[in-house]
Each structure stands twice: as structure tokens, then as C-alpha cells.
Enzyme design. Structure first.
Site, PDB file in Angstrom:
ATOM      1  N   HIS A  32     -23.183  53.928  85.747  1.00  0.00           N
ATOM      2  CA  HIS A  32     -22.072  54.560  86.480  1.00  0.00           C
ATOM      3  C   HIS A  32     -21.624  53.703  87.667  1.00  0.00           C
ATOM      4  O   HIS A  32     -21.060  54.217  88.631  1.00  0.00           O
ATOM      5  CB  HIS A  32     -22.431  55.982  86.935  1.00  0.00           C
ATOM      6  CG  HIS A  32     -22.561  56.936  85.782  1.00  0.00           C
ATOM      7  ND1 HIS A  32     -21.478  57.570  85.228  1.00  0.00           N
ATOM      8  CD2 HIS A  32     -23.633  57.325  85.061  1.00  0.00           C
ATOM      9  CE1 HIS A  32     -21.887  58.323  84.208  1.00  0.00           C
ATOM     10  NE2 HIS A  32     -23.187  58.183  84.093  1.00  0.00           N
ATOM     11  N   THR A  33     -21.904  52.434  87.585  1.00  0.00           N
ATOM     12  CA  THR A  33     -21.438  51.513  88.624  1.00  0.00           C
ATOM     13  C   THR A  33     -20.158  50.805  88.196  1.00  0.00           C
ATOM     14  O   THR A  33     -19.411  50.326  89.047  1.00  0.00           O
ATOM     15  CB  THR A  33     -22.503  50.437  88.902  1.00  0.00           C
ATOM     16  OG1 THR A  33     -22.981  49.961  87.645  1.00  0.00           O
ATOM     17  CG2 THR A  33     -23.669  50.997  89.692  1.00  0.00           C
ATOM     18  N   SER A  65     -13.797  55.554  56.237  1.00  0.00           N
ATOM     19  CA  SER A  65     -15.085  55.522  56.926  1.00  0.00           C
ATOM     20  C   SER A  65     -16.179  55.889  55.930  1.00  0.00           C
ATOM     21  O   SER A  65     -16.187  57.002  55.403  1.00  0.00           O
ATOM     22  CB  SER A  65     -15.084  56.524  58.091  1.00  0.00           C
ATOM     23  OG  SER A  65     -16.424  56.848  58.427  1.00  0.00           O
ATOM     24  N   GLY A 118     -23.923  59.435  69.657  1.00  0.00           N
ATOM     25  CA  GLY A 118     -24.321  60.324  70.747  1.00  0.00           C
ATOM     26  C   GLY A 118     -25.634  59.940  71.411  1.00  0.00           C
ATOM     27  O   GLY A 118     -26.182  60.704  72.191  1.00  0.00           O
ATOM     28  N   GLU A 156     -10.105  54.263  74.999  1.00  0.00           N
ATOM     29  CA  GLU A 156     -10.849  55.450  75.468  1.00  0.00           C
ATOM     30  C   GLU A 156      -9.992  56.257  76.445  1.00  0.00           C
ATOM     31  O   GLU A 156      -9.914  57.478  76.361  1.00  0.00           O
ATOM     32  CB  GLU A 156     -12.134  55.019  76.206  1.00  0.00           C
ATOM     33  CG  GLU A 156     -13.131  54.291  75.338  1.00  0.00           C
ATOM     34  CD  GLU A 156     -14.007  55.218  74.510  1.00  0.00           C
ATOM     35  OE1 GLU A 156     -13.947  56.441  74.698  1.00  0.00           O
ATOM     36  OE2 GLU A 156     -14.746  54.696  73.651  1.00  0.00           O
ATOM     37  N   ASP A 168     -19.251  48.949  78.392  1.00  0.00           N
ATOM     38  CA  ASP A 168     -19.624  49.022  76.971  1.00  0.00           C
ATOM     39  C   ASP A 168     -18.813  48.027  76.138  1.00  0.00           C
ATOM     40  O   ASP A 168     -19.352  47.302  75.308  1.00  0.00           O
ATOM     41  CB  ASP A 168     -19.383  50.441  76.428  1.00  0.00           C
ATOM     42  CG  ASP A 168     -20.136  51.491  77.229  1.00  0.00           C
ATOM     43  OD1 ASP A 168     -20.987  51.113  78.055  1.00  0.00           O
ATOM     44  OD2 ASP A 168     -19.859  52.688  77.027  1.00  0.00           O
TER      45      ASP A 168
HETATM   46  C1  GLA Z   1     -20.516  55.205  79.529  1.00  0.00           C
HETATM   47  C2  GLA Z   1     -19.215  54.497  79.889  1.00  0.00           C
HETATM   48  C3  GLA Z   1     -19.463  53.213  80.661  1.00  0.00           C
HETATM   49  C4  GLA Z   1     -20.406  53.461  81.848  1.00  0.00           C
HETATM   50  C5  GLA Z   1     -21.628  54.249  81.406  1.00  0.00           C
HETATM   51  C6  GLA Z   1     -22.509  54.645  82.553  1.00  0.00           C
HETATM   52  O1  GLA Z   1     -21.263  54.450  78.618  1.00  0.00           O
HETATM   53  O2  GLA Z   1     -18.488  54.192  78.725  1.00  0.00           O
HETATM   54  O3  GLA Z   1     -18.253  52.660  81.101  1.00  0.00           O
HETATM   55  O4  GLA Z   1     -19.739  54.093  82.903  1.00  0.00           O
HETATM   56  O5  GLA Z   1     -21.288  55.427  80.710  1.00  0.00           O
HETATM   57  O6  GLA Z   1     -23.039  53.515  83.164  1.00  0.00           O
END
Ligand code: GLA
Length: 380
Positions: A32-33, A65, A118, A156, A168
Site C-alpha cells: 500500500h505504498t 477463456s 483472489g 483497473e 503489480d
Molecule cells: C494491490 C494493488 C497494488 C498495491 C497492493 C498493496 O495488489 O493492485 O497496486 O497497492 O494491493 O500493496
């Protein structure tokens, strides 16, 4: 998997497609940074998506798919958005490529994946990156790798309702076998760190818990951080992102912002520093410090950021009890995995005990994945 994909492609379209792949990711530390302009420390893994693709000379995408056993056809205009969630990712990537001036026309595709859904391993980023990379290659758009990652992120934001950061998609595009990547999400400077922790293993324990509303809770966390940053900015105009703020600057605005936002910000400011500390420790080969930081992150994600859950806290506590070097909830949270740094000799007893005790308590077995750091998006 490749053979099954091509076989289905031949059945549906009477020929073979070109094969592309991309990967899910782990993150050693820095959670979450990313959307706060801080550091992250991810790597791509050996689980991902493979797609066979071929331009079809029409203005339609024809997509199948294998995992959902579902066929969808859609056009490439904004109003053609398909209903199936998996198809929206592909549609979003097409749209975001077009918005950047890239060419995209109709194509046929069959794809499959082995990233557990998930689990916090970014199966969606793997899907976006596979198609962002492949379309760039097939239509010769010459879009650079940073922008390919942003195509996934904007997908997204604009087509899936998650205001995620860049981690990600970056990991999925830039991943390199055997290396973690420290990324500064503000400047986009990055550095590869070879990761061979002699005497240790990284293992994921998947709680198999998925929380509904995870994306709205995620967006709420992001809003709290932006709120805290805005309050601090009034006193310190140089604060563009929360990661620019010093801890004492946060204390100055404690009375002005909701307690919840204060706690979220407290976690983020600590976490940004922990990534740097972990990188320093890794360069010294000091895995005990790396592990200790992972426990601190778990504490912060559980108590301050509140994105853990009972099952993950249980796994974390068990790891601590068994003297596992490091353990924490990984990814966005609200379910998914813990990532554990375990001494070789403790690996088997830890995994065995975790599976047994978790199953006894929660009535279902967790899944266990060994981490193999691998390449990101590529043509096969
Ligand atoms: C998800 C989001 C990322 C990141 C993480 C937490 O995976 O897609 O951008 O914020 O949560 O680090």
C-alpha cells in the site's frame, strides 16, 4: 498448458496463434505504498497467464477463456464493453492502448492461467500485462515498458473499478528471473536485487479467504491516505504524496483528520522506510532484520491499516510462535496469502503445522506455494 491452449485455438479458429505470457507477483515488503509515491519490492513468479493470439482481419475480438470455459466476442469501441469480468480486462487493455495512440484491430485469442485467483498474487495484472505486451508486439505500436504497465493500471481504474497503484503491473512487465525489483513509485526509478537467500526459503500460505467488497475497501484506504496527505500539504507544500511526509508532520495534523486516516497514514509512513531498511539488510545478508521488518509490516497492516483478517493473523501468529524468520500478509489484503521467510530446516515442520492447525481451526485447508522468482511479460 501451451499445448491445451493451441489445441483449443485450432478447434475454434482452424490454425495456431502466437504465444505470449506474463506473470503474477510476490512482494517482499512495501504494501500500500505504491499509490502513496513510496517504494515497493516485488518480483514476478513462475505462475502466470499464457495466451495464444492471432490478428483476425475483422473489427472484433474473439476470446476464449479455458479456465472459465467461456467464449466472448466484443468490438473495440467504448460502448462495446463485455459483461464478463475476465473479458473486461482484455477489453480495457485494448481501449487503453488505443487511447495512447496505439493501433488495435480484431484478433482471436485463447488463454489460460495458473495464478490462484483472489490469493493476492495479481492474476489480473498477469492478464493485463500479457495482452498489453502482446498487442504492442503484434500491432508494432512501439509503446515503452513503463507505459505498458500503465495500460494495465488504467484498465483497473477505468474498466474494473479498482484505483490500484502501479506495483503489480510493473512487476508483471519488468520481472526478471532470480531478482526482486525495488521501485520508487514516485520517480519510477528501479533497481534489480538478485535474491538468493542461501539457507532460507520463501513460502506462501494461502488462507483461501476472499473478501467481498475488497475493491471498495481498497479504494477507501487510498482516499484516507490522500486526505492525510492533503492536510499535511497545508503546512508543508512540498508533500506531493504521503510518502514525502515525515512522521512528525503527520502528528501536527492529528486533530484535523479522522483517527482512521491518521492510523492509515502512520502505517504508510513506516512502511516506506521499512522497504529501504530491508534493501540495506539484504545487501548485508542480514535476513533476521528482513524478517523482523516483515513482522512489523504485518502488525501495521493488521492494526493500523486494517486489511488483514482472522485467518491471516492466525497464520502470522503461528509463524512467530515457530520462530519463522519473517511473516506477513501479502498484497492488498482482505484475504489471500501470508508470505513467509523460513530457514531451510524449519520449512517442513512449519508448513506441516500451519496446514494442520489452520485446518483444525477454520475447517478448510490452506494452500501452500513455493516462491520461484521468474520472468515477466514475454513472447514464447
Ligand atoms: C494491490 C494493488 C497494488 C498495491 C497492493 C498493496 O495488489 O493492485 O497496486 O497497492 O494491493 O500493496
Amino acid at each position: 498448458m501451451k499445448e491445451k491452449i493451441q489445441e483449443k485455438f485450432r478447434t475454434l479458429f482452424g490454425e495456431e496463434g502466437e504465444l505470449f505470457a506474463s506473470a503474477g507477483r510476490i512482494n517482499l515488503i512495501g504494501e500500500h505504498t505504491d499509490y502513496n509515491g513510496g517504494y515497493v519490492f516485488p518480483g514476478a513468479i513462475d505462475k502466470g497467464i499464457i495466451a495464444a493470439i492471432k490478428i483476425n482481419g475483422t473489427d472484433k475480438v474473439k476470446a476464449y477463456s479455458l479456465d472459465y470455459d467461456e467464449y466472448v466476442e466484443f468490438g473495440l469501441n467504448e460502448e462495446d464493453k463485455p459483461n464478463q469480468a475476465w473479458a473486461c480486462y482484455i477489453f480495457g487493455v485494448c481501449r487503453e492502448t488505443i487511447k495512447r495512440g496505439g493501433k488495435v484491430a480484431g484478433f482471436n485469442t485463447v488463454f489460460a492461467g495458473d495464478v490462484p485467483l483472489g490469493a493476492g498474487l495479481s492474476s489480473s495484472a498477469a492478464l493485463e500485462s500479457t495482452f498489453a505486451f502482446a498487442l504492442n508486439y503484434l500491432f508494432q505500436n512501439g509503446i515503452d515498458k513503463f507505459e505498458l504497465a500503465k495500460i494495465g493500471q488504467s484498465t483497473e481504474h477505468n474498466y474494473c473499478g479498482v484505483k490500484c497503484g502501479i506495483m503489480d503491473q510493473f512487476a508483471s512487465i519488468f520481472g526478471k528471473e532470480g531478482s526482486l525489483i525495488r521501485l520508487n513509485c514516485k520517480t519510477m526509478e528501479y533497481k534489480y536485487f538478485p535474491f538468493n537467500p542461501a539457507g532460507y526459503k520463501l513460502v506462501l500460505i494461502d488462507s483461501c479467504v476472499k473478501h467481498e467488497l475488497a475493491s471498495s475497501a481498497y479504494n477507501k484506504r487510498r482516499a484516507s491516505c490522500e486526505n492525510a496527505a492533503a492536510a499535511i500539504r497545508k503546512n508543508h507544500p512540498e508533500v506531493e504524496f504521503l510518502s514525502d511526509a515525515k512522521r512528525v508532520w503527520l502528528d501536527e495534523v492529528r486533530e484535523e483528520i479522522p483517527e482512521e486516516d491518521f492510523l492509515r497514514a502512520e502505517y504508510v509512513i513506516g512502511e516506506v522506510q521499512r522497504v529501504l531498511d530491508v534493501c540495506d539488510a539484504l545487501e548485508r545478508g542480514d535476513f533476521e532484520t528482513v524478517g523482523e521488518m516483515m513482522y512489523q509490516t504485518h502488525f501495521g497492516m493488521s492494526r493500523l491499516y486494517e486489511v488483514s483478517c482472522e485467518e491471516l493473523d492466525f497464520l502470522n501468529k503461528l509463524a512467530r510462535k515457530m520462530d519463522v524468520t519473517g511473516s506477513r500478509v501479502m498484497g492488498g489484503g482482505f484475504g489471500g496469502c501470508t508470505i513467509n521467510l523460513v530457514k531451510d530446516e524449519l520449512y517442513e515442520p512449519f508448513v506441516k503445522t500451519a496446514v494442520a492447525e489452520f485446518t483444525a481451526k477454520f475447517g478448510h485447508a490452506p494452500k501452500v506455494y513455493d516462491v520461484v522468482i521468474s520472468d515477466g511479460a514475454r513472447k514464447l
